[in-house]
Each structure stands twice: as C-alpha cells, then as structure tokens.
Scaffold this active site. Sequence first.
Site, PDB file in Angstrom:
ATOM      1  N   ARG A 120       0.886  -1.480   0.286  1.00  0.00           N
ATOM      2  CA  ARG A 120      -0.277   0.184  -0.146  1.00  0.00           C
ATOM      3  C   ARG A 120       0.613   1.608  -0.110  1.00  0.00           C
ATOM      4  O   ARG A 120       0.718   2.134   0.356  1.00  0.00           O
ATOM      5  CB  ARG A 120      -0.949   0.266   1.385  1.00  0.00           C
ATOM      6  CG  ARG A 120      -2.065  -0.930   0.963  1.00  0.00           C
ATOM      7  CD  ARG A 120      -2.960  -0.732   2.907  1.00  0.00           C
ATOM      8  NE  ARG A 120      -3.966  -1.933   2.244  1.00  0.00           N
ATOM      9  CZ  ARG A 120      -3.402  -3.140   2.572  1.00  0.00           C
ATOM     10  NH1 ARG A 120      -2.510  -3.298   3.333  1.00  0.00           N
ATOM     11  NH2 ARG A 120      -5.032  -4.339   2.364  1.00  0.00           N
ATOM     12  N   ASN A 244      -3.797  19.013 -18.804  1.00  0.00           N
ATOM     13  CA  ASN A 244      -4.246  18.035 -19.506  1.00  0.00           C
ATOM     14  C   ASN A 244      -4.534  18.523 -21.312  1.00  0.00           C
ATOM     15  O   ASN A 244      -5.561  17.677 -22.171  1.00  0.00           O
ATOM     16  CB  ASN A 244      -5.273  16.871 -18.898  1.00  0.00           C
ATOM     17  CG  ASN A 244      -5.459  15.946 -18.333  1.00  0.00           C
ATOM     18  OD1 ASN A 244      -4.361  15.201 -18.423  1.00  0.00           O
ATOM     19  ND2 ASN A 244      -6.105  16.219 -17.484  1.00  0.00           N
ATOM     20  N   HIS A 247      -4.133  17.283 -24.775  1.00  0.00           N
ATOM     21  CA  HIS A 247      -4.187  14.800 -23.537  1.00  0.00           C
ATOM     22  C   HIS A 247      -5.785  14.239 -24.497  1.00  0.00           C
ATOM     23  O   HIS A 247      -5.591  13.382 -24.358  1.00  0.00           O
ATOM     24  CB  HIS A 247      -4.183  14.981 -22.815  1.00  0.00           C
ATOM     25  CG  HIS A 247      -2.674  15.267 -22.417  1.00  0.00           C
ATOM     26  ND1 HIS A 247      -2.139  16.480 -22.635  1.00  0.00           N
ATOM     27  CD2 HIS A 247      -1.683  14.310 -21.470  1.00  0.00           C
ATOM     28  CE1 HIS A 247      -0.084  16.630 -21.985  1.00  0.00           C
ATOM     29  NE2 HIS A 247      -0.308  15.306 -22.010  1.00  0.00           N
ATOM     30  N   HIS A 263       3.544   9.291 -27.137  1.00  0.00           N
ATOM     31  CA  HIS A 263       2.709  10.277 -26.965  1.00  0.00           C
ATOM     32  C   HIS A 263       2.865  11.745 -27.338  1.00  0.00           C
ATOM     33  O   HIS A 263       1.912  12.485 -27.333  1.00  0.00           O
ATOM     34  CB  HIS A 263       3.696  10.786 -25.061  1.00  0.00           C
ATOM     35  CG  HIS A 263       2.526  11.514 -24.246  1.00  0.00           C
ATOM     36  ND1 HIS A 263       1.256  11.360 -23.851  1.00  0.00           N
ATOM     37  CD2 HIS A 263       2.642  12.389 -24.176  1.00  0.00           C
ATOM     38  CE1 HIS A 263       0.734  12.105 -23.478  1.00  0.00           C
ATOM     39  NE2 HIS A 263       1.314  12.616 -22.750  1.00  0.00           N
TER      40      HIS A 263
END
Length: 359
Positions: A120, A244, A247, A263
Amino acid sequence: MNTHIHVGTGPGAYDVRVGHGPLRELAGVPAVAAASRVAVLHAPRLRDTAARAAALFAGRGLRPTVIELPDGEQAKTADTAARCWGTLGQNGFTRTDVIVGIGGGATTDLAGFVAATWLRGVPWIAVPTTLLGMVDAAVGGKTGINTGAGKNLVGAFHPPSAVLCDLDALGTLPAADYTAGLAEVVKAGFIRDPTILDLIEADPEGARSPHGPHTRELVERAIRVKAEVVTQDLREQGPREALNYGHTLGHAIEKCEGFTWRHGEAVSVGMVFAAELARLAGLSDDTVVRRHRSVLDAVGLPLRHPGGRWPELLDAMRVDKKARGNTLRFIVLDGIGRTRVLADPGPDRLAAAWARVSG
C-alpha cells in the site's frame, strides 16, 4: 551545479533535481537512509545506467535488485506490474525499502505504480532519461498502467521521494523521441509560461536540439510550470486539469493507433484540435490557432492526424478521465497562459474542429 525545483507541501513534498550528473545524488536521497533494499526498475537500453545505480546503492550497504522492464508503453501493463510484485516478494521488500525507476515516462509511470501498490505504498525515486519524462511524466506523483479500455485508467497518486533529471541523457535520445518530448514543453508555454514560446520562436533550430543554448532553461521552465500546478492541486480536483491540455484527443489517438504514435506526437495534434475547438466556441481567435501551428511545426511536431477514424476516436475520448457521465470536457485556452474547461461542446463543433486536424 544542479537546480532544485520544489514540488508540493508538507510530508509529501520533494525536489526535482536538474543538471549534469545528478545520478551521483541518488544514494543520498533521504528516503534511502531508512532502507536496506532497493529495486532498480529500468528500460532495456539503460542496463549500464541501472548497473551504475545498483553499484551506488551497494556501496552504501543496500541490497540492490535489478528488474528490466519491456520497452515503452509495453511496460505499463498489469502483467508487468505483477512480475515486479513477485520479485519484490521474493526479495523480502518491506515498507521502508525503496524502488527506483530509470527510463522514460512509461518506466517511471510503472515504477511509481508498483511503489504505490506494494504494501500500500513504499518510497520511490524517479530517474527520467527522456525529455517527456523530465518535464511531465516523472513530476507530479501520478502513476499508472494502461488497460484495454484506455491509457492511464488504472493508477494512483503517489509522489516520489525525489526526481533526478540528468540533462546529459537527452543527448543519447533518438531525434524523434526528443522532438516528441517537446510537445509537453510547448504545452507548458501555452498553459502557463509564454516565455517558453518566445524562446522557441526566437531559435527553433536550437529548441530542436538537446544541445541547444536554451535547452536547460526550457526544461527547467516546463518543470516549474508542472511543479506550481501540482503544488496547488495534487489530486487533479481543479487547477491540475490544465496539465491535460491537448491530452483528451491525444490519448484517444494513442489508443486507437495501438500506441504506435509517440505521446508527444499525439498531444501535438490534440493541442491544435483544442485550439480550433476554442476558436469555434468563441473563446479564442485565429491568432492563437496560428501560433499553435507555427510553434509546433517549428520544432517538427505533427499538426494533423490521418482522417477516417473520427467515430473511434470520439468513443475513446468518452472514457477520458476528465469526462463526467456522458459529458465530454476539454481543457482549452481563452488566451495564452489562461486555461478553462469547455464542457459538452456539441457534436457539430467537435466534428468541425476534427476536420481542421484530420487528413
């Protein structure tokens, strides 16, 4: 001399260190002091760099484990993450041990995700070796993997303990990879720091080279933009959405092209699309659209995508992280350096913007 750019506040804050040779600082990152084991996850072409990092750690009394990942986006799968978890378990990694990711954005995304999910959450250090990784992927604490439904849809916010950006690594990149990384630099200029655009326009040839006179300044300015935005909004609840820009369509292109587009290439087309969309919505004007096209073209990035895939791309955009229910939401500009959300622009406006970037 390395530049330290601070990201975040409180216990999760960290520095991005930019310069020539910051790998030497790797073993001195505070998170390493409490560790007894370190896992070095690396891209295939960086075996020598990973070996040097492992030797640095071994010299400090740590037990290094080196894990080679698949190249590029092929690393960002649940299968690869599971293989890494298995290796960590076999080597007895505890919550105070450290993971290091050395490579491009895909490598640091995967390394951070493994660190976020093992026990975790364990500490991790990003060592980005590509321009894209330095100015975007490794900064901000977003980690993740891809699924059949889309890119980065499974992940966690898990900030690194440090990010080490060695500018010397940029000179080893294939020219196309360096150019693709410039898309995120240009993005930073449009959303927050217009000086980046001015520097590129004054010397586009220099901007295209990792040895250009303004390379370090462009890298540091782009990192500072991301650091400032992330510090305001770690978990993308508001201002961070600005990062973003370009994006929504960009990620859809990557998915529909089976990640054969880089990308940055996809985001470049996505930014031109967003500029056209803002113009059609009356939020921007022809001057801003022309500047997008001229700056991106000057550094060798694409402005168009082959036509004929619009229904497929539209479906992919509906799974975008910024979508809300059936409503598409786009980050657009209402001026250079100013972003806003354009919600539900409508099918006709979307199709018109697509027509300007397709074919």
